[in-house]
Design a protein around this motif. Sequence first.
Motif, PDB file in Angstrom:
ATOM      1  N   ALA A  38       2.762   0.052   8.608  1.00  0.00           N
ATOM      2  CA  ALA A  38       2.184  -0.658   7.468  1.00  0.00           C
ATOM      3  C   ALA A  38       1.023  -1.546   7.910  1.00  0.00           C
ATOM      4  CB  ALA A  38       3.257  -1.504   6.785  1.00  0.00           C
ATOM      5  N   CYS A  39       1.159  -2.189   9.067  1.00  0.00           N
ATOM      6  CA  CYS A  39       0.064  -3.010   9.589  1.00  0.00           C
ATOM      7  C   CYS A  39      -1.145  -2.147   9.940  1.00  0.00           C
ATOM      8  CB  CYS A  39       0.533  -3.782  10.821  1.00  0.00           C
ATOM      9  SG  CYS A  39       1.713  -5.107  10.497  1.00  0.00           S
ATOM     10  N   ARG A  40      -0.889  -0.972  10.510  1.00  0.00           N
ATOM     11  CA  ARG A  40      -1.995  -0.063  10.868  1.00  0.00           C
ATOM     12  C   ARG A  40      -2.751   0.369   9.624  1.00  0.00           C
ATOM     13  NH1 ARG A  40      -3.230   5.404  11.764  1.00  0.00           N
ATOM     14  NH2 ARG A  40      -1.296   6.091  10.768  1.00  0.00           N
ATOM     15  N   ILE A  41      -2.024   0.712   8.569  1.00  0.00           N
ATOM     16  CA  ILE A  41      -2.677   1.140   7.329  1.00  0.00           C
ATOM     17  C   ILE A  41      -3.444  -0.019   6.701  1.00  0.00           C
ATOM     18  CG2 ILE A  41      -2.210   1.927   4.972  1.00  0.00           C
ATOM     19  CD1 ILE A  41       0.144   3.543   6.224  1.00  0.00           C
ATOM     20  N   ARG A  55      -9.074  -1.372  -2.167  1.00  0.00           N
ATOM     21  CA  ARG A  55      -7.731  -0.796  -2.066  1.00  0.00           C
ATOM     22  C   ARG A  55      -7.132  -0.500  -3.434  1.00  0.00           C
ATOM     23  NH1 ARG A  55      -5.998  -5.497   2.104  1.00  0.00           N
ATOM     24  NH2 ARG A  55      -6.023  -4.335   4.075  1.00  0.00           N
ATOM     25  N   ARG A  56      -6.267   0.500  -3.460  1.00  0.00           N
ATOM     26  CA  ARG A  56      -5.456   0.776  -4.649  1.00  0.00           C
ATOM     27  C   ARG A  56      -4.018   0.399  -4.295  1.00  0.00           C
ATOM     28  NH1 ARG A  56      -6.848   5.552  -5.263  1.00  0.00           N
ATOM     29  NH2 ARG A  56      -5.098   6.607  -4.250  1.00  0.00           N
ATOM     30  N   LEU A  57      -3.555  -0.723  -4.820  1.00  0.00           N
ATOM     31  CA  LEU A  57      -2.225  -1.221  -4.508  1.00  0.00           C
ATOM     32  C   LEU A  57      -1.180  -0.587  -5.419  1.00  0.00           C
ATOM     33  CD1 LEU A  57      -3.007  -5.034  -4.089  1.00  0.00           C
ATOM     34  CD2 LEU A  57      -3.047  -3.233  -2.344  1.00  0.00           C
ATOM     35  N   ILE A  58       0.057  -0.569  -4.973  1.00  0.00           N
ATOM     36  CA  ILE A  58       1.157  -0.115  -5.812  1.00  0.00           C
ATOM     37  C   ILE A  58       1.324  -1.097  -6.964  1.00  0.00           C
ATOM     38  CG2 ILE A  58       3.655   0.285  -5.896  1.00  0.00           C
ATOM     39  CD1 ILE A  58       3.477   1.222  -3.005  1.00  0.00           C
ATOM     40  N   PRO A  59       1.446  -0.625  -8.194  1.00  0.00           N
ATOM     41  CA  PRO A  59       1.578  -1.535  -9.343  1.00  0.00           C
ATOM     42  C   PRO A  59       2.813  -2.434  -9.235  1.00  0.00           C
ATOM     43  CG  PRO A  59       1.072   0.690 -10.070  1.00  0.00           C
ATOM     44  CD  PRO A  59       1.367   0.786  -8.605  1.00  0.00           C
ATOM     45  N   ALA A  60       2.695  -3.623  -9.817  1.00  0.00           N
ATOM     46  CA  ALA A  60       3.746  -4.634  -9.698  1.00  0.00           C
ATOM     47  C   ALA A  60       5.095  -4.131 -10.192  1.00  0.00           C
ATOM     48  CB  ALA A  60       3.337  -5.901 -10.445  1.00  0.00           C
ATOM     49  N   HIS A  61       5.114  -3.374 -11.307  1.00  0.00           N
ATOM     50  CA  HIS A  61       6.399  -2.919 -11.832  1.00  0.00           C
ATOM     51  C   HIS A  61       7.053  -1.906 -10.903  1.00  0.00           C
ATOM     52  CE1 HIS A  61       3.600   0.137 -13.442  1.00  0.00           C
ATOM     53  NE2 HIS A  61       4.626   0.964 -13.393  1.00  0.00           N
ATOM     54  N   ASP A  62       6.237  -1.113 -10.200  1.00  0.00           N
ATOM     55  CA  ASP A  62       6.793  -0.169  -9.233  1.00  0.00           C
ATOM     56  C   ASP A  62       7.288  -0.891  -7.981  1.00  0.00           C
ATOM     57  OD1 ASP A  62       6.439   2.341 -10.586  1.00  0.00           O
ATOM     58  OD2 ASP A  62       4.294   2.099 -10.286  1.00  0.00           O
ATOM     59  N   ILE A  63       6.566  -1.928  -7.565  1.00  0.00           N
ATOM     60  CA  ILE A  63       7.028  -2.726  -6.435  1.00  0.00           C
ATOM     61  C   ILE A  63       8.413  -3.295  -6.727  1.00  0.00           C
ATOM     62  CG2 ILE A  63       6.636  -4.825  -5.087  1.00  0.00           C
ATOM     63  CD1 ILE A  63       3.627  -4.393  -5.538  1.00  0.00           C
ATOM     64  N   ALA A  64       8.557  -3.874  -7.913  1.00  0.00           N
ATOM     65  CA  ALA A  64       9.831  -4.471  -8.299  1.00  0.00           C
ATOM     66  C   ALA A  64      10.947  -3.432  -8.315  1.00  0.00           C
ATOM     67  CB  ALA A  64       9.704  -5.144  -9.659  1.00  0.00           C
ATOM     68  N   ALA A  65      10.653  -2.252  -8.857  1.00  0.00           N
ATOM     69  CA  ALA A  65      11.680  -1.204  -8.939  1.00  0.00           C
ATOM     70  C   ALA A  65      12.084  -0.702  -7.556  1.00  0.00           C
ATOM     71  CB  ALA A  65      11.167  -0.055  -9.802  1.00  0.00           C
ATOM     72  N   ILE A  66      11.107  -0.501  -6.684  1.00  0.00           N
ATOM     73  CA  ILE A  66      11.396   0.025  -5.339  1.00  0.00           C
ATOM     74  C   ILE A  66      12.178  -0.990  -4.516  1.00  0.00           C
ATOM     75  CG2 ILE A  66      10.350   0.726  -3.147  1.00  0.00           C
ATOM     76  CD1 ILE A  66       8.020   1.902  -4.861  1.00  0.00           C
ATOM     77  N   THR A  67      11.712  -2.223  -4.485  1.00  0.00           N
ATOM     78  CA  THR A  67      12.391  -3.223  -3.655  1.00  0.00           C
ATOM     79  C   THR A  67      13.787  -3.529  -4.179  1.00  0.00           C
ATOM     80  OG1 THR A  67      11.204  -4.971  -4.867  1.00  0.00           O
ATOM     81  CG2 THR A  67      10.284  -4.266  -2.748  1.00  0.00           C
ATOM     82  N   GLU A  68      13.967  -3.510  -5.494  1.00  0.00           N
ATOM     83  CA  GLU A  68      15.302  -3.734  -6.038  1.00  0.00           C
ATOM     84  C   GLU A  68      16.237  -2.582  -5.675  1.00  0.00           C
ATOM     85  OE1 GLU A  68      17.565  -4.631 -10.296  1.00  0.00           O
ATOM     86  OE2 GLU A  68      15.398  -4.300 -10.259  1.00  0.00           O
ATOM     87  N   ARG A  69      15.752  -1.368  -5.797  1.00  0.00           N
ATOM     88  CA  ARG A  69      16.587  -0.207  -5.484  1.00  0.00           C
ATOM     89  C   ARG A  69      17.016  -0.200  -4.029  1.00  0.00           C
ATOM     90  NH1 ARG A  69      14.792   6.212  -5.777  1.00  0.00           N
ATOM     91  NH2 ARG A  69      16.746   7.034  -4.893  1.00  0.00           N
ATOM     92  N   LEU A 128       0.810  -1.218   0.000  1.00  0.00           N
ATOM     93  CA  LEU A 128       0.000   0.000   0.000  1.00  0.00           C
ATOM     94  C   LEU A 128       0.845   1.270   0.000  1.00  0.00           C
ATOM     95  CD1 LEU A 128      -2.669  -1.183   2.578  1.00  0.00           C
ATOM     96  CD2 LEU A 128      -3.059  -0.763   0.144  1.00  0.00           C
ATOM     97  N   THR A 129       2.029   1.224   0.581  1.00  0.00           N
ATOM     98  CA  THR A 129       2.880   2.420   0.636  1.00  0.00           C
ATOM     99  C   THR A 129       4.293   2.070   0.185  1.00  0.00           C
ATOM    100  OG1 THR A 129       3.782   2.164   2.882  1.00  0.00           O
ATOM    101  CG2 THR A 129       1.579   3.119   2.679  1.00  0.00           C
ATOM    102  N   PRO A 130       4.985   3.030  -0.417  1.00  0.00           N
ATOM    103  CA  PRO A 130       6.364   2.757  -0.830  1.00  0.00           C
ATOM    104  C   PRO A 130       7.301   2.598   0.356  1.00  0.00           C
ATOM    105  CG  PRO A 130       5.817   5.062  -1.206  1.00  0.00           C
ATOM    106  CD  PRO A 130       4.544   4.378  -0.824  1.00  0.00           C
ATOM    107  N   TYR A 131       6.960   3.185   1.498  1.00  0.00           N
ATOM    108  CA  TYR A 131       7.877   3.183   2.636  1.00  0.00           C
ATOM    109  C   TYR A 131       8.042   1.790   3.228  1.00  0.00           C
ATOM    110  CZ  TYR A 131       6.576   7.913   1.740  1.00  0.00           C
ATOM    111  OH  TYR A 131       6.316   9.086   1.090  1.00  0.00           O
ATOM    112  N   ALA A 179      17.079  -2.142  12.553  1.00  0.00           N
ATOM    113  CA  ALA A 179      16.027  -3.079  12.959  1.00  0.00           C
ATOM    114  C   ALA A 179      14.887  -2.345  13.653  1.00  0.00           C
ATOM    115  CB  ALA A 179      16.608  -4.156  13.874  1.00  0.00           C
ATOM    116  N   VAL A 180      15.210  -1.360  14.481  1.00  0.00           N
ATOM    117  CA  VAL A 180      14.169  -0.568  15.149  1.00  0.00           C
ATOM    118  C   VAL A 180      13.378   0.233  14.123  1.00  0.00           C
ATOM    119  CG1 VAL A 180      13.747   1.369  16.712  1.00  0.00           C
ATOM    120  CG2 VAL A 180      15.336  -0.442  17.371  1.00  0.00           C
ATOM    121  N   ASP A 181      14.067   0.891  13.195  1.00  0.00           N
ATOM    122  CA  ASP A 181      13.375   1.670  12.172  1.00  0.00           C
ATOM    123  C   ASP A 181      12.444   0.794  11.343  1.00  0.00           C
ATOM    124  OD1 ASP A 181      14.636   3.971  12.980  1.00  0.00           O
ATOM    125  OD2 ASP A 181      16.133   3.966  11.375  1.00  0.00           O
ATOM    126  N   SER A 182      12.898  -0.409  10.997  1.00  0.00           N
ATOM    127  CA  SER A 182      12.059  -1.336  10.235  1.00  0.00           C
ATOM    128  C   SER A 182      10.847  -1.765  11.045  1.00  0.00           C
ATOM    129  CB  SER A 182      12.873  -2.566   9.820  1.00  0.00           C
ATOM    130  OG  SER A 182      13.905  -2.205   8.922  1.00  0.00           O
TER     131      SER A 182
END
Length: 215
Positions: A178-181, A190-204, A113-116, A168-171
Motif C-alpha cells: 500500500a505504501c509503494r502504491i 488519484r481516484r480514491l475508493i468511495p467513502a461508503h465502500d471504505i465503510a463497507a469493506i472495513t466493517e466486513r 487506493l486499494t481494497p486489499y 501480522a506478517v501478512d498485514s
Amino acid sequence: MTAIDDLIAAGRALVDAGLSPGSSGNVSVRAGDRILMSGTGTRLGALQPADIAELSPEGAHLSGARPSKEVSLHVALYAKNPTHRAVVHVHSPSAVALSCLEPWSAHSAIPPLTPYALMRVGQTPLLSFVAPGDPAMGALITDSPYTFRAALLANHGAVISGEDAATAVDSTVELEEACRIALLTEGKPRRLIPAHDIAAITERWGMPWTDPADQ
C-alpha cells in the motif's frame, strides 16, 4: 508449533518478503503472560532460540537475549489491541519512504487506493518522530486518539500487530504494498475508493477506519 517456532517463522517470512534488510526490524509474540521478542542486533531471517528475549507484559527483561531497544513499541501496541498476539516492526523501503512525507490525513498516512489494504490493515496514522529506542515511542501509540493495528513512524518505518504471527506478517506485506502504491501515485490525480465502500469493506473485515466526519 510453539510460540518460539512462530516467532522464528515470522522473522524468516519478513526477510523472504524483502521487508527486513540487514539486522533491522524486530518481531514479538505473546505467549501466556510473557512476550517473546527478537533480540537486539539479530537478523530476522536467521533467528535461533538463543536470539530471543523473554519479557514481562510491561516490557521488563526476564531472560534470554538482550531485547531490542524498541520494546516500548511492542508493549504499547499489545495494550492498544489486547486480542492481538504478535507485533512486527520493520524499516521496509516503501514504508520508510512514505513515513518521510506528509500524511494523507490525520487518521491515515496511506490513502484508500486499494481494497486489499482496507481488508488487511485499515487506517494507518503517521506518528511523530522520536529517536529509535526512545521510550516515548510507546507513548505515541498510547496517546493516539485513533484505533489502529498499524502505524507509520515518521522518518523511521512501520509497526503492525495481528491476531497471530502469520497475520501480522501478512498485514506487514500488504502495508508495504500500500505504501509503494501511494508513492507511485504521489502528486497525480488519484481516484480514491468511495467513502461508503471504505465503510463497507472495513466493517466486513473488522479493520479500523475513522470517518472524517466523526473527527
